[in-house]
Write a protein that holds these residues in place. Structure first.
Motif, PDB file in Angstrom:
ATOM      1  N   GLY A  63      42.082  43.772  45.930  1.00 23.59           N
ATOM      2  CA  GLY A  63      40.912  43.765  45.832  1.00 23.59           C
ATOM      3  C   GLY A  63      40.599  44.420  47.103  1.00 23.59           C
TER       4      GLY A  63
ATOM      5  N   ALA B 120      47.474  49.590  41.154  1.00 20.70           N
ATOM      6  CA  ALA B 120      47.171  47.598  40.177  1.00 20.70           C
ATOM      7  C   ALA B 120      47.224  48.601  38.932  1.00 20.70           C
ATOM      8  CB  ALA B 120      45.767  47.434  40.120  1.00 20.70           C
ATOM      9  N   PRO B 121      47.256  47.096  37.318  1.00 25.52           N
ATOM     10  CA  PRO B 121      46.689  47.946  36.449  1.00 25.52           C
ATOM     11  C   PRO B 121      45.827  48.201  36.013  1.00 25.52           C
ATOM     12  CG  PRO B 121      47.355  45.620  36.485  1.00 25.52           C
ATOM     13  CD  PRO B 121      48.002  45.545  37.831  1.00 25.52           C
ATOM     14  N   MET B 122      45.015  49.555  35.412  1.00 25.78           N
ATOM     15  CA  MET B 122      43.729  49.308  35.137  1.00 25.78           C
ATOM     16  C   MET B 122      43.801  49.803  33.952  1.00 25.78           C
ATOM     17  SD  MET B 122      41.985  50.790  38.796  1.00 25.78           S
ATOM     18  CE  MET B 122      43.514  51.765  38.777  1.00 25.78           C
TER      19      MET B 122
ATOM     20  N   GLY C 132      44.012  38.394  35.172  1.00 23.39           N
ATOM     21  CA  GLY C 132      42.948  39.515  36.473  1.00 23.39           C
ATOM     22  C   GLY C 132      41.372  39.389  35.433  1.00 23.39           C
TER      23      GLY C 132
HETATM   24  C1  LIG Z   1      38.467  50.416  35.173  1.00 22.74           C
HETATM   25  C2  LIG Z   1      39.532  49.372  35.620  1.00 22.74           C
HETATM   26  C3  LIG Z   1      40.152  48.799  34.493  1.00 22.74           C
HETATM   27  C4  LIG Z   1      41.011  47.469  34.769  1.00 22.74           C
HETATM   28  N1  LIG Z   1      41.993  46.771  34.175  1.00 22.74           N
HETATM   29  C5  LIG Z   1      42.879  45.789  34.786  1.00 22.74           C
HETATM   30  C6  LIG Z   1      43.513  45.459  33.660  1.00 22.74           C
HETATM   31  O1  LIG Z   1      43.927  46.210  32.355  1.00 22.74           O
HETATM   32  N2  LIG Z   1      44.608  44.203  34.072  1.00 22.74           N
HETATM   33  C7  LIG Z   1      44.523  43.531  34.934  1.00 22.74           C
HETATM   34  O2  LIG Z   1      44.767  42.436  35.293  1.00 22.74           O
HETATM   35  N3  LIG Z   1      43.025  44.540  35.768  1.00 22.74           N
HETATM   36  C8  LIG Z   1      42.733  45.228  35.532  1.00 22.74           C
HETATM   37  N4  LIG Z   1      41.613  45.314  36.564  1.00 22.74           N
HETATM   38  C9  LIG Z   1      41.068  45.101  37.769  1.00 22.74           C
HETATM   39  C10 LIG Z   1      42.214  45.798  39.008  1.00 22.74           C
HETATM   40  O3  LIG Z   1      43.629  45.752  38.888  1.00 22.74           O
HETATM   41  C11 LIG Z   1      42.132  45.681  40.447  1.00 22.74           C
HETATM   42  O4  LIG Z   1      42.268  43.636  40.187  1.00 22.74           O
HETATM   43  C12 LIG Z   1      40.039  45.077  40.517  1.00 22.74           C
HETATM   44  O5  LIG Z   1      40.066  46.688  40.495  1.00 22.74           O
HETATM   45  C13 LIG Z   1      40.996  45.164  42.378  1.00 22.74           C
HETATM   46  O6  LIG Z   1      39.299  45.113  42.749  1.00 22.74           O
HETATM   47  P1  LIG Z   1      38.490  46.498  43.733  1.00 22.74           P
HETATM   48  O7  LIG Z   1      38.357  47.507  42.298  1.00 22.74           O
HETATM   49  O8  LIG Z   1      37.446  46.594  43.914  1.00 22.74           O
HETATM   50  O9  LIG Z   1      40.388  47.481  43.656  1.00 22.74           O
HETATM   51  C14 LIG Z   1      40.692  46.511  36.506  1.00 22.74           C
HETATM   52  C15 LIG Z   1      39.730  47.653  37.104  1.00 22.74           C
HETATM   53  C16 LIG Z   1      39.449  48.889  36.452  1.00 22.74           C
HETATM   54  C17 LIG Z   1      38.246  49.085  37.278  1.00 22.74           C
END
Ligand SMILES: Cc1cc2nc3c(=O)[nH]c(=O)nc-3n(C[C@H](O)[C@H](O)[C@H](O)COP(=O)(O)O)c2cc1C
Length: 230
Positions: free
Chosen positions: A211, A25-27, A109
């Motif tokens: 998630g 996933a993108p983070m 998201g």
């Molecule tokens: C540090 C961090 C940065 C994130 N940045 C993005 C983002 O740039 N774009 C996005 O769509 N979701 C972002 N997310 C959400 C994650 O892509 C994902 O949907 C979410 O972490 C899933 O839940 P989980 O942490 O319980 O696995 C981010 C999550 C974290 C923890």
């Protein structure tokens, strides 16, 4: 890849068939290029960049320029864009495609508050008319596949993932990632997968469940429970 070499049971995003069902996933602040490369080496079938703002005025920073440089990066290169204005997002999509993106992912998201005083990320899910405008504009702007990342809804009372999934499918979105939390939950509580299962049953585009996936066993369970494609 030829039609005949496709594995019909593995998901495709447009012309890109994934080699397996595991996606990073993108983070923001995490999925930079070295991290993506390491995850590819460890077997990720697809990795997604950190989000890039749709506001071009902010692209002149080292951070943005580094995020948008894909020279030499193996494909398919999925780039996530974030913003709240349909035209700006469409232009950002087209420019990122010119800079090497092969898949554009729209961020609905992230629980981030605002970009340029406009709602962005999952805040968009509260405004379905705007969601429709954004999906149409971005899909029209590029000739590469566009995907959408969203949550199950705005809050407990407004789980509108199914409505938006149908809008996405008719707009020409090629795959949909759903984080099993509402925007109001941010990252708290447990992800729920019933909404993801309901969306999977209702649309034909590939669905990626997201998630609380923290082990191979959990990934297997969520795939089985939701019927998701990855
Ligand atoms: C540090 C961090 C940065 C994130 N940045 C993005 C983002 O740039 N774009 C996005 O769509 N979701 C972002 N997310 C959400 C994650 O892509 C994902 O949907 C979410 O972490 C899933 O839940 P989980 O942490 O319980 O696995 C981010 C999550 C974290 C923890």
């Amino acid at each position: 890849m030829t039609e005949t070499s496709l594995h019909t049971d593995l998901p495709c995003i447009g012309m890109h068939q994934l080699p397996n069902r595991v996606i990073l996933a993108p983070m923001a602040g995490v999925t930079d290029r070295p991290f993506r490369q390491r995850c590819r080496e460890l077997g990720a079938g697809l990795v997604v960049s950190e989000m890039v703002t749709s506001d071009k005025r902010l692209w002149n920073t080292v951070k943005s320029r580094t995020r948008m440089n894909h020279a030499g990066e193996p494909g398919p290169r999925a780039v996530q864009i974030a913003g709240g204005d349909a035209e700006m997002l469409a232009e950002a999509a087209a420019l990122n495609a010119e800079m090497g993106a092969e898949i554009i992912d729209i961020n609905m998201g992230c629980p981030a508050k605002k970009v340029c005083n406009k709602a962005a990320g999952s805040a968009l899910m509260r405004d379905e008319r705007l969601v429709g405008e954004i999906l149409d504009a971005v899909v029209r702007a590029v000739d590469i596949p566009v995907t959408l990342k969203m949550r199950t809804g705005w809050c407990d009372d407004t789980r509108n993932a199914l409505i938006i999934a149908r809008m996405a499918e008719s707009a020409g979105i090629q795959a949909l990632s759903i984080h099993g939390r509402t925007r109001q939950q941010k990252y708290t509580g447990e992800a729920e997968y019933d909404t993801i299962a309901a969306v999977k049953a209702a649309v034909s585009i590939p669905i990626f469940a997201n998630g609380d996936i923290d082990s191979g066993e959990k990934a297997r369970h969520v795939l089985d429970y939701t019927g998701a494609d990855a």
